[in-house]
Design a protein around this motif. Structure first.
Motif, PDB file in Angstrom:
ATOM      1  N   ALA A 140       2.547   9.994  24.335  1.00 44.98           N
ATOM      2  CA  ALA A 140       2.073  10.834  23.130  1.00 44.98           C
ATOM      3  C   ALA A 140       0.971  11.828  24.331  1.00 44.98           C
ATOM      4  CB  ALA A 140       2.004  10.109  21.934  1.00 44.98           C
ATOM      5  N   ARG A 141       0.503  11.072  24.850  1.00 45.89           N
ATOM      6  CA  ARG A 141      -0.816  11.731  25.792  1.00 45.89           C
ATOM      7  C   ARG A 141      -0.049  12.799  26.607  1.00 45.89           C
ATOM      8  NH1 ARG A 141      -5.578  11.164  24.184  1.00 45.89           N
ATOM      9  NH2 ARG A 141      -5.313   9.500  22.943  1.00 45.89           N
ATOM     10  N   SER A 142       1.210  12.849  27.224  1.00 43.16           N
ATOM     11  CA  SER A 142       1.877  14.011  28.065  1.00 43.16           C
ATOM     12  C   SER A 142       2.760  14.356  27.625  1.00 43.16           C
ATOM     13  CB  SER A 142       2.868  13.190  29.113  1.00 43.16           C
ATOM     14  OG  SER A 142       3.607  11.976  28.674  1.00 43.16           O
ATOM     15  N   ALA A 143       2.757  14.541  26.238  1.00 41.40           N
ATOM     16  CA  ALA A 143       3.336  15.720  25.562  1.00 41.40           C
ATOM     17  C   ALA A 143       2.863  17.095  24.541  1.00 41.40           C
ATOM     18  CB  ALA A 143       3.636  14.855  23.924  1.00 41.40           C
ATOM     19  N   THR A 144       3.360  17.601  25.102  1.00 37.42           N
ATOM     20  CA  THR A 144       3.190  19.507  24.225  1.00 37.42           C
ATOM     21  C   THR A 144       2.998  19.266  23.048  1.00 37.42           C
ATOM     22  OG1 THR A 144       5.451  19.845  25.636  1.00 37.42           O
ATOM     23  CG2 THR A 144       3.684  21.712  24.926  1.00 37.42           C
ATOM     24  N   ILE A 145       3.528  18.471  22.417  1.00 41.00           N
ATOM     25  CA  ILE A 145       3.695  18.643  20.986  1.00 41.00           C
ATOM     26  C   ILE A 145       3.787  17.086  20.517  1.00 41.00           C
ATOM     27  CG2 ILE A 145       4.565  18.701  18.827  1.00 41.00           C
ATOM     28  CD1 ILE A 145       5.324  21.632  19.299  1.00 41.00           C
ATOM     29  N   PRO A 146       2.988  15.971  20.600  1.00 39.19           N
ATOM     30  CA  PRO A 146       3.129  14.739  20.276  1.00 39.19           C
ATOM     31  C   PRO A 146       3.159  14.058  18.428  1.00 39.19           C
ATOM     32  CG  PRO A 146       0.584  14.714  19.999  1.00 39.19           C
ATOM     33  CD  PRO A 146       1.215  16.495  20.662  1.00 39.19           C
ATOM     34  N   ILE A 147       3.976  13.641  18.311  1.00 43.29           N
ATOM     35  CA  ILE A 147       4.246  13.011  16.726  1.00 43.29           C
ATOM     36  C   ILE A 147       4.098  11.428  16.606  1.00 43.29           C
ATOM     37  CG2 ILE A 147       5.972  12.885  14.716  1.00 43.29           C
ATOM     38  CD1 ILE A 147       7.665  15.562  15.753  1.00 43.29           C
ATOM     39  N   VAL A 148       3.406  11.570  15.725  1.00 42.18           N
ATOM     40  CA  VAL A 148       2.558   9.851  15.739  1.00 42.18           C
ATOM     41  C   VAL A 148       3.016   9.806  14.340  1.00 42.18           C
ATOM     42  CG1 VAL A 148       0.893   7.995  15.708  1.00 42.18           C
ATOM     43  CG2 VAL A 148       0.622  10.700  17.200  1.00 42.18           C
ATOM     44  N   ASP A 149       4.046   8.979  14.129  1.00 41.90           N
ATOM     45  CA  ASP A 149       4.849   8.828  12.851  1.00 41.90           C
ATOM     46  C   ASP A 149       6.472   8.762  13.085  1.00 41.90           C
ATOM     47  OD1 ASP A 149       5.878   9.092  10.330  1.00 41.90           O
ATOM     48  OD2 ASP A 149       6.301  11.438  10.246  1.00 41.90           O
ATOM     49  N   ASN A 150       6.340   7.220  12.258  1.00 45.45           N
ATOM     50  CA  ASN A 150       8.145   6.610  12.425  1.00 45.45           C
ATOM     51  C   ASN A 150       9.130   7.299  12.453  1.00 45.45           C
ATOM     52  OD1 ASN A 150      10.550   4.611  12.471  1.00 45.45           O
ATOM     53  ND2 ASN A 150       9.097   3.796  10.976  1.00 45.45           N
ATOM     54  N   VAL A 151       9.388   7.409  13.956  1.00 46.12           N
ATOM     55  CA  VAL A 151      11.454   8.802  13.491  1.00 46.12           C
ATOM     56  C   VAL A 151      12.243   9.237  12.854  1.00 46.12           C
ATOM     57  CG1 VAL A 151      12.307   6.683  14.831  1.00 46.12           C
ATOM     58  CG2 VAL A 151      12.784   8.998  15.472  1.00 46.12           C
ATOM     59  N   VAL A 152      11.906   7.833  12.035  1.00 47.79           N
ATOM     60  CA  VAL A 152      13.037   7.846  10.525  1.00 47.79           C
ATOM     61  C   VAL A 152      12.461   8.854   9.234  1.00 47.79           C
ATOM     62  CG1 VAL A 152      14.176   5.880  11.078  1.00 47.79           C
ATOM     63  CG2 VAL A 152      11.918   5.989   9.461  1.00 47.79           C
ATOM     64  N   ARG A 153      11.243   8.613   9.779  1.00 46.72           N
ATOM     65  CA  ARG A 153      10.617   9.819   8.790  1.00 46.72           C
ATOM     66  C   ARG A 153      10.181  11.138   9.624  1.00 46.72           C
ATOM     67  NH1 ARG A 153       6.932   5.250   8.138  1.00 46.72           N
ATOM     68  NH2 ARG A 153       4.918   6.219   9.770  1.00 46.72           N
TER      69      ARG A 153
END
Ligand code: ATP
Length: 259
Positions: A190-203
């Motif tokens: 998440a910390r290396s991402a340009t766009i981190p999405i903190v959410d369940n992949v199913v949502r």
């Protein structure tokens, strides 16, 4: 136990359905046993988030949709957990933003690669990359570095749901715009991402698809403005605050109206 045997009114139905899908994925040879552990870790973070899409994640999902629409060559990386949990959602997003789908495994075996590719095709994927493995991610040991040269190797924007930290960092070092979906806002991925999405992949996957459909007619300038307005540090901090339950819900913690 199948999806239908879990009562509709069960308070934790979604979580139980999800767990069952991972279990079925292991039985079908799609998901690794380590995938069960990753699922457990994800469930714990999701429980603390209230099993909902927080507003900062929805903003990240919108920025991800804009980045995918702007991309020259977007690729969605799929591992054993994603294939088991969200095959239809992966295919729908790929179709919406015209992305390639590439199987990319931490514990790569020919059997599991083939099983996942077949599973994705059964769920409507027109073509599945990852089996050629004629490209390498620099700085990563041999087996884990394998990618398709005309897939992730060539991509300018990659969606990496549930990627391990090392490879997420290496992909980002290759200069790719990296969209990471990970329920742990403190993970290296998440910390290396340009766009981190903190959410369940199913949502997250259907949310990105919904935003992409809404943004489909936007100009390049409008899409670039959506990406530029997104602040990854702020989104990660908002998610961590929501998980730690720090004080009353802030603007960032509240679920969006249309989620
Ligand atoms: P790091 O990125 O810090 O190296 P890691 O490689 O140790 O983390 P793993 O143990 O491989 O991480 O776990 C995978 C990650 O995927 C965990 O951070 C977990 O929270 C996340 N995860 C698991 N299931 C889901 C899911 N359904 N949706 C989104 N994220 C998930």
């Amino acid at each position: 136990m199948s999806d239908v045997e879990i009562p509709d009114d069960h308070p934790r139905r979604e979580s139980l359905v999800t767990r069952h899908r991972i279990e079925a994925g292991v039985e079908k040879g799609i998901t690794s046993r380590q995938g069960l552990i990753a699922q457990g870790r994800g469930e714990a973070f999701d429980y603390l988030l209230g099993e909902r899409t927080i507003a900062s994640a929805d903003e990240a999902e919108r920025a991800a949709a804009a980045a995918l629409l702007l991309a020259r060559h977007p690729v969605i990386s799929v591992n054993g957990n994603v294939a088991a949990l969200a095959p239809d959602e992966t295919v729908a997003l790929a179709e919406t933003v015209d992305a390639d789908v590439e199987v990319n495994l931490f514990n790569r075996t020919d059997g599991r690669m083939a099983a996942i590719a077949t599973h994705l095709r059964e769920h409507g994927a027109a073509s599945v990359k990852g089996l050629t493995a004629d490209g390498r991610i620099p700085g990563i040991s041999h087996e884990r570095a394998k990618v398709d040269a005309d897939g992730i190797g060539d991509a300018d924007v990659v969606v990496v749901p549930l990627e391990d930290g090392d490879r997420a960092e290496a992909l980002s070092a290759m200069g790719k715009t990296e969209i990471v979906i990970d329920l742990n806002p403190m993970s290296r991925s998440a910390r290396s991402a340009t766009i981190p999405i903190v959410d369940n992949v199913v949502r997250a996957l259907p949310n990105v698809t919904r935003h992409a459909r809404q943004l489909r007619d936007a100009s390049r300038e409008e899409l670039e403005a959506v990406v530029a307005a997104f602040d990854p540090e702020r989104a990660l901090d908002a998610a961590e605050r929501a998980i730690r339950g720090c004080g009353p819900e802030t603007e960032d913690d509240r679920p969006p109206e249309n989620a």
